[in-house]
Enzyme design. Structure first.
Site, PDB file in Angstrom:
ATOM      1  N   GLU A   1     -55.859   5.446  -7.911  1.00  0.00           N
ATOM      2  CA  GLU A   1     -55.226   6.515  -7.134  1.00  0.00           C
ATOM      3  C   GLU A   1     -53.733   6.157  -7.087  1.00  0.00           C
ATOM      4  O   GLU A   1     -53.314   5.325  -6.296  1.00  0.00           O
ATOM      5  CB  GLU A   1     -55.792   6.602  -5.713  1.00  0.00           C
ATOM      6  CG  GLU A   1     -55.239   7.796  -4.971  1.00  0.00           C
ATOM      7  CD  GLU A   1     -54.957   7.540  -3.490  1.00  0.00           C
ATOM      8  OE1 GLU A   1     -54.680   8.514  -2.767  1.00  0.00           O
ATOM      9  OE2 GLU A   1     -54.994   6.376  -3.067  1.00  0.00           O
TER      10      GLU A   1
ATOM     11  N   ASP B   1     -57.711   2.300  -4.229  1.00  0.00           N
ATOM     12  CA  ASP B   1     -56.975   3.141  -3.292  1.00  0.00           C
ATOM     13  C   ASP B   1     -55.515   2.705  -3.181  1.00  0.00           C
ATOM     14  O   ASP B   1     -55.195   1.516  -3.243  1.00  0.00           O
ATOM     15  CB  ASP B   1     -57.647   3.046  -1.914  1.00  0.00           C
ATOM     16  CG  ASP B   1     -56.970   3.896  -0.866  1.00  0.00           C
ATOM     17  OD1 ASP B   1     -56.949   5.118  -1.020  1.00  0.00           O
ATOM     18  OD2 ASP B   1     -56.441   3.317   0.105  1.00  0.00           O
TER      19      ASP B   1
END
Length: 732
Positions: free
Chosen positions: A464, A411
């Site tokens: 990401e 993330d």
């Protein structure tokens, strides 16, 4: 047989030092408590503050009564005894002789090699030596079961274990410092799986703070915050899956990901129930993988798991660690891979967790220009500190090793890469070369990816990452970050902006559909329609679409067919396949009742069909990451909102895609084909079984020698309104 001696004395200890030991504030309690050789025998010191009488029972059957020395410390000497196994018999005035093990008679549970690797930041299985581990030791007087505790707290003045075993009073269980490693250690007999605990740490300022174990492998159910001793008894049944995985390369295989928030997919289900209901649903809809929003323990459910406090513990909201293993095992048995979100970019400031862990900035960077993420109210890890880097790398490896996870989606990578991420001038400090790149974070990501791929062949590491940082999926040997896949955020934003327009205006935004092919092969991309796109006022995927309900659903069907046929893997957040009208909320279940509505059931069935055809057609995934796997037929038909292109497998076999983002159907649409012959339709989003209008094509379409789109042969076909069709050569 050893005998008590009233003339021999245990080694002298000052009153001040004894007071420190009794208060649980000594850095080396084992040097005073326990058994120690003295001239002529063995001296014993035992801390039993509420006892009325204390006797040492030696392995040769001797009894050594101890006298009270100071502040609950009892001492005595066994003349002629040897330093062997012993127990402590304690009377508390209740008429019962309590025979107990002494925690201060055991050697350290960490060896010199472990401590060296920790100091170097190279202990790849850090979870095996730090944290809490149930141990069983043989002994002359009987086997001993207990828990070995170890924690890294280099700036602490003293550390003690508190928990159920000592009524949350840690003075009897102070830990010893293992020198320059910064590790503190204690084996506590009698503590077994299920016991709650924390570390009580005295910082440099003298204040005591109770902290959850950074390496805890289980926790209490939030909002309670204690760590829990756990011991796995799980027997895996996925040997065939793991063997096949290790022999394959998922990056060149079909990857169609269903992104799931476990707490709101169907509320009230635990890991065991999900192992039936979620597994059956994902098998029914045909996704190759599930991706779970972070399952690592987090105190606030509204963070969706992105503010992690326990990097080694699956959340206890849904069951035990072994029950989570069962969920993964069940998915593997059904042929479904498991990807976890992993959050190394930042961590919350909750006082019970990693923040200011030993009374100083330890896990976080001490400079707030690097150590705080203002947007999220969180701390940023000190990526350059070897022990912190080791902690994070080990966390990633832990999930791959202990839970057989098939991939990690990392993330907020962009926030790690840039020192000036979301910061104004003067709020960030440049790197040693004067640049904005966070060199230490880049090193961490490279080490994590290289180590994960080395140790666990067949897994995927996914970034990401929303910027144009070069080489995200490039090999670390060439200076790349070493990820296997990168989320294509540009494709997501451009195409969602396009489909949100009324069809009459889409012709002016056609480039938003086609621009991704300019850079599609610069990285190994995954196309995400993730949870972030259906919250915070952005509207559900359905509600992004213009028109009435039929047109909205048709738009979604066409868009998903375009997504599934575009180069790259794909990810869809749960509920999008239902045509959810409401935005997603973690506080309620998906609107499953929509499946009782034929139009919405049609969208659900289309997604299942997309996945089925996708997995059967290597043209759609085998050559995802090179220009040879894609060819435009006509990418410039903006006046009709049309796209046509070819996908190819590694052998060059073609699959023809035509997508119409206009509500107009075309009954005799001619398109150039790469190969002459008979073509057949393998998917049409406008089939009546998908709640479409039924503008489909006959079984075979034979090409003609008519030049079209710059090709010598072409075929005439029906193109559905707000729909897509996929065609393959009839003999393939």
């Amino acid at each position: 047989m050893s005998e008590h001696s009233s003339t021999l004395q245990p080694p002298h200890v000052s009153a001040g030092e004894l007071a420190q030991v009794a208060g649980g504030a000594h850095w080396a309690p084992h040097s005073i408590l326990g058994a120690h050789p003295v001239e002529g025998g063995v001296g014993y010191r035992v801390l039993k503050p509420f006892a009325t009488e204390v006797t040492v029972l030696t392995e040769d059957g001797g009894r050594v009564p101890l006298r009270h020395e100071q502040d609950g410390i009892w001492a005595g000497v066994a003349a002629g005894g040897r330093n062997g196994d012993y127990r402590v018999e304690v009377a508390y005035g209740d008429g019962v002789a309590h025979v107990l093990d002494d925690p201060y008679r055991f050697l350290p549970t960490l060896g010199e090699v472990d401590l060296h690797l920790i100091g170097e930041g190279r202990h790849e299985q850090l979870w095996d030596v730090l944290g809490a581990h149930v141990k069983r030791w043989p002994g002359v007087l009987g086997d001993v079961e207990g828990t070995a505790f170890a924690v890294w707290a280099p700036n602490a003045r003293a550390v003690r274990v508190v928990g159920d075993h000592n009524h949350w009073d840690g003075r009897q269980h102070s830990m010893r410092s293992l020198g320059s490693s910064g590790v503190w250690e204690l084996f506590v007999p009698g503590v077994t799986a299920g016991s709650r605990y924390k570390f009580e740490i005295q910082g440099p300022d003298g204040h005591w703070n109770q902290k959850a174990d950074p390496m805890a492998q289980a926790t209490e159910v939030p909002p309670s915050t204690a760590s829990v001793v756990t011991e796995t008894a799980y027997e895996w049944a996925d040997d065939s899956w793991m063997t096949k995985r290790a022999q394959s390369d998922p990056h060149s295989g079909p990857v169609s990901v269903y992104e799931v928030h476990l707490g709101s997919w169907r509320q009230g289900l635990g890991y065991r129930e999900l192992a039936t209901e979620l597994v059956d649903y994902v098998r029914e809809t045909g996704f190759t993988h599930v991706e779970l929003l972070p399952v690592m323990e987090h105190p606030f459910g509204g963070s969706w798991g992105y503010q992690v406090t326990s990097y080694f513990a699956p959340t206890s909201r849904f069951g035990s660690p072994d029950e989570f293993r069962h969920l993964v095992d069940a998915l593997h048995e059904a042929g479904i891979g498991v990807i976890l979100d992993w959050v190394p970019a930042h961590f919350p400031k909750d006082s019970f967790a990693l923040a200011r862990f030993d009374g100083t900035p330890l896990y976080e960077h001490p400079d707030p220009r690097r150590g705080e993420q203002m947007d999220w109210g969180t701390y940023v890890f000190d990526f350059g500190r070897s022990e912190v880097r080791n902690f994070l790398v080990a966390s990633a490896l832990y999930w791959l090793e202990e839970f057989h996870i098939d991939g990690l989606r990392v993330d907020a990578v962009a926030s790690m890469l840039y020192l000036d991420y979301s910061r104004e001038e003067g709020q960030w400090a440049p790197n040693q070369y004067g640049g904005r790149e966070n060199l230490e974070a880049i090193g961490l990501l490279q080490e994590t990816n290289a180590t994960a791929y080395k140790r666990y062949p067949g897994i995927m590491m996914i970034a990401e990452e929303s910027t144009a940082f070069p080489g995200v999926t490039g090999p670390t040997s060439g200076g790349g970050l070493g990820f296997g896949l990168k989320w294509n955020m540009g494709w997501m934003h451009d195409t969602l902006d396009y489909v949100s327009k009324e069809p009459v205006y889409r012709q002016y935004h056609h480039g938003e559909l086609t621009f991704s092919l300019v850079y599609a092969f610069s990285e190994n991309f995954c196309l995400p329609i993730s949870h972030d796109e259906v919250v915070h006022g952005k509207g559900s995927l359905l509600r992004k679409m213009p028109g009435d309900r039929w047109q909205q659903l048709a738009n979604v069907r066409a868009y998903l067919a375009f997504m599934w046929s575009h180069p790259g893997k794909q990810l869809l957040f749960m509920g999008s396949e239902l045509g959810m009208e409401a935005e997603w909320s973690e506080s309620r279940s998906l609107d499953w009742w929509l499946l009782d509505t034929p139009w919405h059931k049609g969208l659900h069935d289309l997604v299942a069909e997309l996945n089925a055809v996708y997995k059967q057609r290597p043209e759609l995934w085998e050559d995802d990451f090179s220009p040879s796997g894609f060819e435009w037929i006509d990418g410039g038909d903006n006046g009709r909102n049309l796209l046509s292109f070819v996908r190819r497998d590694a052998s060059g076999k073609p699959l023809l895609v035509v997508v119409n983002f206009s509500p107009t159907a075309y009954e005799d649409f001619r398109v150039g084909v790469p190969t002459p012959g008979a073509w057949r339709e393998v998917l049409n989003t406008d089939e009546e079984r998908f709640a479409g209008s039924g503008v489909t094509n006959p079984q075979t379409l034979v090409s003609e020698a008519r030049e079209w789109n710059g090709r010598e042969h072409s075929v005439g076909l029906r193109v559905p309104p707000l729909g897509a069709t996929w065609l393959v050569l009839d003999n393939s």
